[in-house]
Design a protein around this motif. Structure first.
Motif, short mmCIF file in Angstrom:
data_model
loop_
_atom_site.label_atom_id
_atom_site.label_comp_id
_atom_site.label_asym_id
_atom_site.label_seq_id
_atom_site.Cartn_x
_atom_site.Cartn_y
_atom_site.Cartn_z
N THR A 39 8.65 1.98 3.96
CA THR A 39 7.38 2.20 3.32
C THR A 39 6.28 3.02 4.30
OG1 THR A 39 7.71 -0.01 3.45
CG2 THR A 39 6.46 0.57 1.60
N THR A 40 5.48 3.65 3.66
CA THR A 40 4.60 4.40 4.73
C THR A 40 3.36 3.68 4.96
OG1 THR A 40 3.83 5.43 2.44
CG2 THR A 40 5.29 6.76 3.89
N ASN A 41 3.22 2.60 4.32
CA ASN A 41 1.97 1.88 4.41
C ASN A 41 2.13 0.44 4.62
OD1 ASN A 41 3.29 1.83 1.87
ND2 ASN A 41 1.45 2.24 0.71
N GLU A 42 2.78 0.13 5.68
CA GLU A 42 2.90 -1.20 6.20
C GLU A 42 1.78 -1.57 6.95
OE1 GLU A 42 5.97 -3.19 7.08
OE2 GLU A 42 6.42 -2.02 5.54
N PRO A 43 1.16 -3.10 6.64
CA PRO A 43 0.08 -3.31 7.05
C PRO A 43 -0.40 -3.06 8.68
CG PRO A 43 1.49 -5.32 7.02
CD PRO A 43 2.04 -4.18 6.20
N THR B 95 6.59 -3.68 -13.01
CA THR B 95 6.39 -5.18 -13.00
C THR B 95 7.41 -5.96 -12.49
OG1 THR B 95 7.30 -5.40 -15.23
CG2 THR B 95 4.86 -4.94 -15.01
N ASP B 96 7.50 -7.21 -12.24
CA ASP B 96 8.72 -7.90 -11.85
C ASP B 96 9.92 -7.98 -12.94
OD1 ASP B 96 7.29 -9.17 -13.83
OD2 ASP B 96 7.52 -11.34 -13.01
N VAL B 97 9.53 -7.75 -14.02
CA VAL B 97 10.52 -7.54 -14.94
C VAL B 97 11.29 -6.48 -15.02
CG1 VAL B 97 11.32 -7.83 -17.59
CG2 VAL B 97 9.57 -9.39 -16.77
N GLN B 98 10.40 -5.23 -14.77
CA GLN B 98 11.18 -4.01 -14.34
C GLN B 98 11.89 -3.74 -13.41
OE1 GLN B 98 7.24 -1.89 -14.96
NE2 GLN B 98 7.67 -1.10 -17.13
N MET B 99 11.39 -4.55 -12.27
CA MET B 99 12.05 -4.23 -10.85
C MET B 99 13.32 -5.05 -11.04
SD MET B 99 10.98 -5.80 -7.34
CE MET B 99 9.43 -5.01 -7.00
N VAL C 87 2.50 4.22 -1.99
CA VAL C 87 3.22 3.39 -2.77
C VAL C 87 3.71 2.10 -1.78
CG1 VAL C 87 5.37 3.39 -3.86
CG2 VAL C 87 4.36 5.39 -3.73
N LYS C 88 3.33 1.02 -2.64
CA LYS C 88 3.73 -0.25 -1.91
C LYS C 88 4.59 -1.07 -2.83
CE LYS C 88 2.29 -3.68 1.09
NZ LYS C 88 3.31 -3.51 2.19
N LEU D 64 5.15 -11.94 -4.36
CA LEU D 64 5.13 -11.68 -5.87
C LEU D 64 6.23 -10.19 -5.71
CD1 LEU D 64 2.08 -9.99 -7.38
CD2 LEU D 64 2.75 -10.22 -4.82
N ASP D 65 6.73 -10.04 -7.03
CA ASP D 65 7.35 -8.76 -7.21
C ASP D 65 6.36 -7.92 -8.17
OD1 ASP D 65 9.68 -9.49 -6.07
OD2 ASP D 65 10.77 -10.37 -7.89
N GLU D 66 6.26 -6.57 -7.37
CA GLU D 66 5.52 -5.78 -8.08
C GLU D 66 5.60 -4.21 -7.28
OE1 GLU D 66 1.75 -6.69 -9.01
OE2 GLU D 66 0.77 -6.19 -7.16
N VAL D 67 5.38 -3.21 -7.89
CA VAL D 67 5.12 -2.02 -7.04
C VAL D 67 3.89 -1.60 -7.50
CG1 VAL D 67 6.03 0.51 -6.67
CG2 VAL D 67 7.71 -1.44 -7.06
N VAL D 68 3.02 -1.26 -6.62
CA VAL D 68 1.66 -0.45 -6.96
C VAL D 68 1.57 0.86 -6.17
CG1 VAL D 68 0.59 -2.67 -7.33
CG2 VAL D 68 0.66 -1.81 -5.15
#
Lengths: 332, 178
Positions: free
Chosen positions: A2-6, B8-12, B158-159, B168-172
């Motif tokens: 990831t490029t954005n680690e804390p 979302t968690d389901v999509q993941m 992208v996180k 929690l599971d998600e991508v933002v």
């Protein structure tokens, strides 16, 4: 990745490592984390990683040493740095070059790190003041400090006992002339150990013991002094023995080596006073039969040999941090 | 800063399910596979894929973890992250190594990971599985298994958040407001 680690801090705050009084607990723990990774590299079949490729490390030894110099050299080479060894015999210091001029020369050669051992206390500090871009690592200056040895001692304790905090650490022997012991006092204090010093009165570091009396909040205020080794060892988690430098007897600090050995030598009989799982350490080189009995030095509680391997990993972590870390341009 | 949820968690979960099946399909089963998660979030992802694979095949695949700190090519430019030990306890010679990471971006981490793998042995193949491919490659590297392709600009972040690490599971995706 990831490029954005804390944005956590990921290198120690200093450009040089001169003594452990400059490092706080999180600096030391950060070095320990990287040391874990370096230990993994040391356990591989092919012990070579490209981390410091194209970097130059110069070891500058004005005093004899085998394990420290070799350990730094090996650490640098495993990280793929170019390591150049300079000893006082082969250097221009024999022709009378001053440390100041040597410093300027090394700086002009664009060394990324210089590892220095010198017979005078403070030599590393002097060198660090002259350097703009080169990191200085003190590998022993006079009777003052030997920070990487202390880091490896601390790491060894942590690996064997799980933690350093609140462990009873007894340091036995020639405390007056031992730079290892002095650096360990800082490191162990920072990490929260309970320190007991044990040795003949003539070999206790009176300078700091006196300063303790003058200042109320002295960092070493809780250190205990115990002249009787049998009392000192009660309930000990760690027993650190120090090399008795035999030249001390000539200087009149000791009546005889035999008497010293009888009163302060760590024997298997005495080790029974410590905790059953206590570990025994020695920075080397050992005088077996004087400060430490052979059976103890090579016995099941001894971690002396593992200290040597750990030494390479610690020095890899220190070199990696200083050379690749983001440190402020100049030491304040 | 504007933040948008892109998975979302389901999509993941569905994406990982598909990736697990694709890995099995491509390699004709789980035999000879070793999943190597890249620190830090590739490691829990590798363990999830192993769990999925064993539920389909009834076979447990070896998992290792890899830190590329010592293999990066940009250490003098960016502050390095604290390293975690590499832990690949099995012999990787002649095995199929599937590298697992959360986000594929420039490809430089994967280049470093391949160098690191090479120092540990000679696998018969190295494949790459990522949860998110956000483009902007700087090296000729592509992923064999992709959870989701996300077009991004270089200014965006992208996180990937995982329950094991972040709760929690998600991508933002977050973009700075200009």
């Amino acid at each position: 990745m990831t490029t954005n680690e804390p944005n956590t801090r990921n290198s120690i705050r200093h450009k040089h490592i001169l003594d452990l009084d400059e490092l706080n607990r999180s600096d030391i723990e950060l070095i320990f984390e990287n040391t874990d990774s370096m230990m993994e590299v040391l356990n591989r079949g092919i012990r070579k990683v490209p981390a410091l490729r194209g970097k130059t490390i110069i070891t500058l030894f004005y005093e004899s040493s085998t394990r420290t110099r070799v350990s730094f050299e090996q650490a640098g080479k495993i990280l793929s740095a170019d390591v150049i060894n300079v000893s006082s015999d082969g250097s221009s210091s024999k022709k009378g070059e001053s440390l100041y001029n040597t410093a300027l020369t090394l700086q002009a050669m664009k060394a990324d790190a210089v590892v220095i051992r010198h017979q005078h206390s403070g030599a590393g500090y002097f060198l660090a003041q002259q350097m703009d871009s080169t990191s200085i690592i003190n590998a022993g200056d006079g009777m003052h400090a030997h920070p990487t040895q202390s880091l490896l001692d601390l790491y060894t304790i942590k690996k064997h006992l799980g933690t350093i905090s609140s462990k009873k650490v007894v340091i036995v022997g020639d405390l007056l002339y031992s730079r290892v012991a002095r650096s360990n006092l800082w490191g162990l204090t920072t990490m929260g150990a309970n320190i007991v010093l044990c040795g003949p009165k003539t070999l206790l570091p009176q300078d700091f013991l006196d300063s303790r009396l003058r200042e109320t909040n002295h960092p070493f205020r809780d250190i205990q002094i115990e002249e009787n080794i049998d009392t000192a060892l009660e309930g000990a988690d760690v027993v650190m023995t120090l090399r008795l430098q035999s030249e001390r007897q000539k200087a009149g600090h000791l009546p005889s080596l035999r008497e010293y050995s009888r009163r302060f030598g760590v024997t298997s009989e005495r080790l029974k006073i410590a905790k059953p799982n206590a570990i025994i350490m020695h920075p080397g080189p050992m005088n077996e039969g004087i400060e430490i009995e052979s059976d103890v030095a090579h016995g099941p509680q001894s971690v002396i040999e593992s200290q040597v391997t750990t030494g390479v990993a610690i020095r890899m972590a220190v070199l990696y941090d200083l050379i690749t870390g983001n440190h402020s341009e100049k030491e304040s | 800063m504007s933040v948008k949820k892109i998975q979302t968690d389901v999509q993941m979960k569905r994406a990982l399910t598909r990736i697990s099946h694709e890995i099995l399909e491509r390699n004709s089963g789980a035999k000879n596979l070793i999943l190597v998660g890249m620190h830090s979030r590739g490691v829990p992802l590798a363990f999830r894929i192993r769990k999925l694979i064993s539920s389909y095949e009834g076979q447990t695949v070896d998992v290792g973890s890899l830190d590329i700190g010592l293999y990066r090519d940009d250490i003098s430019e960016k502050p390095q992250a604290t390293m975690k030990p590499t832990d690949i306890s099995v012999d990787i010679n002649e095995r199929i190594v599937v590298l697992v990471d959360d986000v594929l971006y420039t490809g430089r981490s994967i280049r470093a990971a391949m160098d690191a793998i090479k120092d540990l042995g000679r696998p018969s193949q190295i494949q790459l599985a990522v949860l998110i491919d956000r483009g902007h490659r700087e090296l000729p590297i592509r992923a064999d298994y992709v959870g989701k392709n996300v077009p991004t600009s270089k200014e965006e972040d992208v996180k990937v958040k995982l329950a094991e690490v972040d709760g929690l599971d998600e991508v933002v995706i977050s973009s700075p407001i200009t």
